[in-house]
Each structure stands twice: as C-alpha cells, then as structure tokens.
Design a protein around this motif. Sequence first.
Motif, PDB file in Angstrom:
ATOM      1  N   TYR A  18       0.841  -1.201   0.000  1.00 46.96           N
ATOM      2  CA  TYR A  18       0.000   0.000   0.000  1.00 46.96           C
ATOM      3  C   TYR A  18       0.876   1.251   0.000  1.00 46.96           C
ATOM      4  CZ  TYR A  18      -3.656   3.268   1.434  1.00 46.96           C
ATOM      5  OH  TYR A  18      -4.524   4.317   1.489  1.00 46.96           O
ATOM      6  N   THR A  36     -10.425  14.154  -2.612  1.00 50.76           N
ATOM      7  CA  THR A  36     -11.027  13.288  -3.631  1.00 50.76           C
ATOM      8  C   THR A  36     -11.535  14.066  -4.844  1.00 50.76           C
ATOM      9  OG1 THR A  36     -13.134  13.387  -2.478  1.00 50.76           O
ATOM     10  CG2 THR A  36     -11.717  11.497  -2.002  1.00 50.76           C
ATOM     11  N   TYR A  53      -4.384  11.729  -5.876  1.00 50.06           N
ATOM     12  CA  TYR A  53      -5.335  10.757  -5.328  1.00 50.06           C
ATOM     13  C   TYR A  53      -5.858   9.857  -6.445  1.00 50.06           C
ATOM     14  CZ  TYR A  53      -9.805   8.927  -3.746  1.00 50.06           C
ATOM     15  OH  TYR A  53     -10.863   8.090  -3.472  1.00 50.06           O
ATOM     16  N   TYR A  54      -6.132  10.459  -7.594  1.00 48.08           N
ATOM     17  CA  TYR A  54      -6.665   9.700  -8.733  1.00 48.08           C
ATOM     18  C   TYR A  54      -5.654   8.684  -9.240  1.00 48.08           C
ATOM     19  CZ  TYR A  54     -10.674  12.786  -8.983  1.00 48.08           C
ATOM     20  OH  TYR A  54     -11.824  13.455  -8.694  1.00 48.08           O
ATOM     21  N   GLN A 105      -4.927   5.955  -6.552  1.00 44.39           N
ATOM     22  CA  GLN A 105      -6.069   5.047  -6.403  1.00 44.39           C
ATOM     23  C   GLN A 105      -6.150   4.080  -7.590  1.00 44.39           C
ATOM     24  OE1 GLN A 105      -7.959   4.878  -3.666  1.00 44.39           O
ATOM     25  NE2 GLN A 105      -8.893   3.072  -4.606  1.00 44.39           N
ATOM     26  N   HIS A 106      -5.944   4.659  -8.769  1.00 38.96           N
ATOM     27  CA  HIS A 106      -5.954   3.856  -9.997  1.00 38.96           C
ATOM     28  C   HIS A 106      -4.877   2.761  -9.918  1.00 38.96           C
ATOM     29  CE1 HIS A 106      -6.107   4.093 -14.719  1.00 38.96           C
ATOM     30  NE2 HIS A 106      -6.301   2.886 -14.265  1.00 38.96           N
ATOM     31  N   ARG A 148      -3.360   1.541  -7.286  1.00 38.51           N
ATOM     32  CA  ARG A 148      -3.611   0.542  -6.245  1.00 38.51           C
ATOM     33  C   ARG A 148      -4.702  -0.433  -6.665  1.00 38.51           C
ATOM     34  NH1 ARG A 148      -3.190   4.743  -1.317  1.00 38.51           N
ATOM     35  NH2 ARG A 148      -0.945   4.512  -0.965  1.00 38.51           N
ATOM     36  N   ASP A 149      -5.698   0.078  -7.368  1.00 39.26           N
ATOM     37  CA  ASP A 149      -6.746  -0.836  -7.840  1.00 39.26           C
ATOM     38  C   ASP A 149      -6.145  -1.909  -8.735  1.00 39.26           C
ATOM     39  OD1 ASP A 149      -8.958   0.047  -6.509  1.00 39.26           O
ATOM     40  OD2 ASP A 149      -9.465   1.574  -7.987  1.00 39.26           O
ATOM     41  N   THR A 206     -10.293   0.121 -12.117  1.00 40.79           N
ATOM     42  CA  THR A 206     -10.638   1.206 -11.218  1.00 40.79           C
ATOM     43  C   THR A 206     -12.009   1.763 -11.599  1.00 40.79           C
ATOM     44  OG1 THR A 206      -9.736   3.170 -10.194  1.00 40.79           O
ATOM     45  CG2 THR A 206      -9.605   3.064 -12.585  1.00 40.79           C
ATOM     46  N   ILE A 221     -12.475   7.616 -11.335  1.00 40.17           N
ATOM     47  CA  ILE A 221     -11.035   7.721 -11.110  1.00 40.17           C
ATOM     48  C   ILE A 221     -10.294   7.697 -12.447  1.00 40.17           C
ATOM     49  CG2 ILE A 221      -9.048   6.516 -10.133  1.00 40.17           C
ATOM     50  CD1 ILE A 221     -10.617   7.641  -7.934  1.00 40.17           C
TER      51      ILE A 221
END
Lengths: 246, 264
Positions: free
Chosen positions: B69, B208, B214-215, B218-219, B221-222, B230, B234
Amino acid sequence: MSEEYIVDVENMTIRFNLASEKVDNLKEYFIKLIKHELMFQEFLALKDVNLKVKAGEAWGLIGINGSGKSTLLKAICGILKPYKGTIRTVGTIAPLIELGAGFDMNMTARENVFLNGTVLGHSRKFMQEHYDEIIGFAELENFQDVPIKNFSSGMQARLGFAIATMVKPDILVVDEILSVGDYQFQQKCYGRMNEMLQGGTTLLYVSHDINSVKDLCDHAIWLDHGVVKKSGLVEEVAAEYMNENR
Amino acid sequence: MAAMIERINVLIQYKDLLRELVVRDVKLKYRRSFLGYLWSILSPLLIMIVMTIVFSQMFDRGIDNFPVYLLTGSALFEFVNSSTHMAMYSVLDNSALLKKIYVPKYIFTLAKITSSVVDLVFSMGALFLVMLVTRAHFSLYMLLIPVVVIQIYLFACGLGFLLSAANVFFRDVQYIYNAFTTAWMYLTPIFYPIEMLDKMEWVRWIITHLNPMYYYIQHFRDLVLYGRFTDAAIFWGGWLFSFVVLFIGLFVFKKTQDKFILYV
C-alpha cells in the motif's frame, strides 16, 4: 526578391529592459505593479539594422565593445526575437559557441561529442559516423574518456570547434572564439574556415582583430551603439573603422 | 495545422538530443557510487521499511499489506515530486546554452521528466520485490500499469513546464513549491487510508475532488493491490487532470519562452 539572400535582416530593432533593479520575485512584482513602476526602462541594443547577405559571402562584424555585434548574431541564430523588423535565414546555421557552453563538465569527451552534436540538431547516427573525424581534428585521441572538467581551456575550444565545423553548414557563425588555443591550432581553424568558404558556406565573423577580419571576409558591417555606421566591402569599412579608432 | 506539423518535425529533429540528455541524467546520477543503479531499488525499499515500522502501528487496522500500500503511493508521489522539482530548474540550469544556440527550450524540461520515469520504473521493481516477499497476488490487471504511467507522465510534464517557466521570472517559486509539495504529500493518502478522514468531511472532499495524485494512486492501487479495474470516475478524472495540466503548462511555456533569454 528576397530569395537570393541567405540572411536578410530588415529594419530590425532589439529592445532590452534595463529596469534598474530586475524584478525577479513575486513580492517586488506586486509592489511595483501596484505603484505602477513596472515601466520599461528601455534600451535599444540595435536600431533599424539592415543586413543582406548572399550565399557564399563572408561578413565581418566590427565595432567597439557593446556596439551590438553579438546581439545581431544572436538574433540571426534565432536566440533573440526582434522587437521590430524581420529576420529571414535560409538553411542550417552552425554557431561556434563560447567555451564549454554546450558541454557538461562531468562527462567525458566522447559523451560530450554526442551531447553537443545533438544540441546543434544533428542525429546520433550522424555523430557516430563523424566521431573519429572530430576527435582527429581536435587532436584529443588520447583523452577521449577523460571528463571535460580536466581539460585545459584550449582543449575544450578545440573540441568545440571540431564539432561545430564538422558538418558543412550553410551559415557559420563565429563569435570571437579563436582567441583561445595555441597559434598552431588557430592556423588550423583559419584553414578550416577558408576551406568551408570555398565550399560555399556563408560566414558571419565577429572579431576585434581587424586583420583577421580582412583576411577572412569580403564584406563587413560596422556597428556603433546599435546603429549601422557603414556596411559594404571589407577594405572600405575596415579602413574607415581604423581611421576613426586611431 | 502547419505550425503543428512544423513543431512535430522540430521534435523529431531533436529527439536524439532528448535521448542524450536523458542518458546523461541517468548516467551521472550514480557515477562514483559503489552500488550504482541498485540504489534506485534500494532507496525506496529502505524508506518503505522505515515508514512501515513507524506507520503500520498507527493505521494497521484499515490496510492489508501495508508495505505494498505504501510503496504504490510513494512510488508515484516520489516520481511527481522529484521530476517536477528537477524540471523547475531545467531552463535556468541551461541558461548558458540557451544564450548561445537556438535549441527548443522545452527539450530540457521534457528530458528531466523523462529521466525520472527511469527511476519510477526502478521503484516499480522494488514494488514487485516486496509483492513477491509479502506473497501478494499478481493479477492480469497489472498489465494496465502503463496507462497510469502515461497519465502521470503527462501530468508531470504539464506541471514541469509551468514551474520551469514560472521559475525564470520569479525565483520565489522554488520556495513556494517546496512548501507546497510538503502539504501536498500530507494531503495525499500515501501512508494512511482515505477512510481515516471520514470525520473531516471537507478535507476528504478536497482530496477526492482536487488532488490529482489521489486519482493516479487510487488507480494504481486498484490495478496492483486490489486486482480490479478502477472506477470510471477515477479513470476519466485522471485523464482529465493530465490533459488540463498539460495544456496549461504548454500554454504558459509557449507564451513566455521568447522572454526567457532576458531573465535567465
């Protein structure tokens, strides 16, 4: 009409901002903006300059320090944009730049040849083909993998000259570079420049050595405080220039 | 249209210069260091270990596989942080050259961002190592990682152009940007889960909606951590940020580049 000129400078004016303190931080910028003090204190480095060069001619740029010679060269190379007037050039321009400007001191001569060559717009393949020729001309065969920072200024100048003149450019721009380097290498450089002139390259040459201007060039332009004082055949211009500055 | 084709031709003419500049950056970075390129993998690993020891105690409940993470977040953030910081100085550092020869000025900025991509690839190597060690699941969605890299590359280019141009006129930018990136780092869920901010509604909203990092994170990590596509929001939001910032950066750079020579 203008097609026959390889360099065509028309009524060019170049302006600098001479504002007494240069504003390069935000606080000052806003203070001055509010006080309406952002006004230009303008300085015209060149005023209404005209220069028309035909292919194959060699022009010397003469004048005292600060007369605008280098500014004119920079404008022709495309580094400075004119404030008024136009500049047109045809073909490739190879500038012979000041010591080390295109070099990374931490890298070796070999790496710098490729870096500097590509800075001048050549391809990597092209540089590979001419690599031996460059090192040979610069007489640096034994120092190819030595970082440039360990070179003497003469060695750096040799390398710079070799890279810039390896290709036959349409326009060669030389700004007082040959004052470094030993006598033998200077002669070699003059030889190379003469060779290129015979091959049809156009030369723009700045020097304070009026004799070398007379040797190399067939035309000359005399600048004085940004104004063209006289331009034409080198003998006439040089004679008048020498007279004035006696 | 003709101007556009002209520009592309110039870029093609100078592509070897771009290459030389990138090679130079990569070569010089680890010259005279004993472990050389290995540092590009070791350094994120060492930081990850320290951060894991410190933070896993604090936020462990919400996050499974904290090392992965953390690395997914820090790899991307570190790329944007270091590449834009280097890009900020790219025009100023080459002022001697720009005063002598005509070279398209954006090449230097582009080269800095591009050479940072090399580091990003190395730190992804570190990430995969950690994934192996922690027995994380490798999914086929990881083949889509280049999409994130392209998004973030365009974003960093845009920001780099903006900063390098601004820095020519106002040297203050350097200091402002330092503080800015620090705040930015804490406002990006790199080592904490976004759910932690549920109690601070407005901070969460800002992150967010307005934080491009963040985008991208997040992308990323997905794809890597959760093994799934994602969200559409996102995905498209990331592209939107990339192109808007790239456009602004190019616009400002192009508008001001003729004046660089008078200020560098």
